[in-house]
Design an enzyme around this catalytic site. Structure first.
Site, PDB file in Angstrom:
ATOM      1  CG  ASP A 189     -28.909  10.447 -43.118  1.00  0.00           C
ATOM      2  OD1 ASP A 189     -28.757  11.619 -43.514  1.00  0.00           O
ATOM      3  OD2 ASP A 189     -28.513   9.470 -43.778  1.00  0.00           O
TER       4      ASP A 189
ATOM      5  CG  ASP B  65     -21.383   9.844 -46.425  1.00  0.00           C
ATOM      6  OD1 ASP B  65     -20.855   8.745 -46.205  1.00  0.00           O
ATOM      7  OD2 ASP B  65     -20.885  10.700 -47.175  1.00  0.00           O
TER       8      ASP B  65
ATOM      9  CG  ASP C 154     -26.337   5.952 -44.321  1.00  0.00           C
ATOM     10  OD1 ASP C 154     -25.779   5.620 -45.378  1.00  0.00           O
ATOM     11  OD2 ASP C 154     -26.619   7.135 -44.035  1.00  0.00           O
TER      12      ASP C 154
END
Length: 226
Positions: free
Chosen positions: A175, A20, A18
């Site tokens: 995240d 961001d 991922d």
């Protein structure tokens, strides 16, 4: 939880990330950009905590949540037009998390195949990786007509095809719980980072959103490669 240590037959050697909240801390610029758009449209600005709670499901969803509840379709469309116009100017406060560059350097030196699959618009993915992390990734995919947003696994599967890797020796690192669901939907192990925009208690303890592993700092990922 499967054994994914270097000694295991299922050891990981390829990594899809991922963006961001995983590789890059983009929140300061997201806050500035979102509030610039809200202000230009005559709407109240949002706090950093509010905008953080909107992150993870793509730009349009972020702006819809940031707009007042009574905002109409016209306001949503104007907000997205402004986002597409302005986002090129809002990457001055975005940087890799501490230890990320060193981790990627080590993975590349070890011969690992690396990719990115993000819910950020494809144009944003291209721009910010070129600025902050150029030269590391074999494939970089963002939200586009051919790459739907996670937890749809299509982007991760497309990345694996380009990288020439299999699910057995590849993991997806993110995240958020939706990142882990996307990983599992694609048949990969899902590794959750604890330095991003979600806390450990945000992840379910069972089901598709349960991580196969939590890591507390980027260098922890290096323990998994042979």
């Amino acid at each position: 939880m499967p054994d994914i240590s270097p000694e295991s037959d299922s050891a990981i050697h390829n990594f899809i990330f991922d963006l961001d909240g995983t590789l890059l801390d983009t929140l300061p610029d997201l806050v500035l950009l979102t509030n610039s758009i809200l202000s230009e449209l005559g709407f109240p600005e949002r706090s950093q905590d509010e905008i953080l709670s909107f992150v993870g499901n793509g730009v349009r969803r972020l702006m819809i949540q940031a707009l007042p509840e009574n905002a109409d379709q016209d306001a949503e469309d104007k907000a997205m037009d402004l986002w597409n116009e302005k986002f090129y100017d809002y990457y001055e406060h975005t940087f890799p998390y501490v230890g990320t560059v060193e981790m990627l350097d080590t993975l590349k030196s070890a011969g690992c195949e690396l990719g990115v699959v993000s819910n950020k618009l494809q144009s944003g993915v291209d721009l910010i990786i070129e600025k902050c992390l150029p030269g590391y990734f074999e494939v970089m995919l963002g939200d586009s007509p051919t790459c739907p947003r996670k937890p749809d696994p299509a982007g991760i599967k497309m990345a694996m095809e380009v990288m020439g890797v299999t699910a057995e020796n590849t993991a997806y690192i993110g995240d958020s719980p939706s990142d882990i669901v996307a990983a599992h939907n694609a048949g990969l192990r899902g590794i959750a980072v604890l330095w991003g925009y979600h806390k450990k208690e945000d992840f379910p303890t069972e089901g598709d959103g349960k991580p196969d592993l939590f890591i507390g700092k980027p260098e922890d990922l290096l323990k998994m490669i042979k």
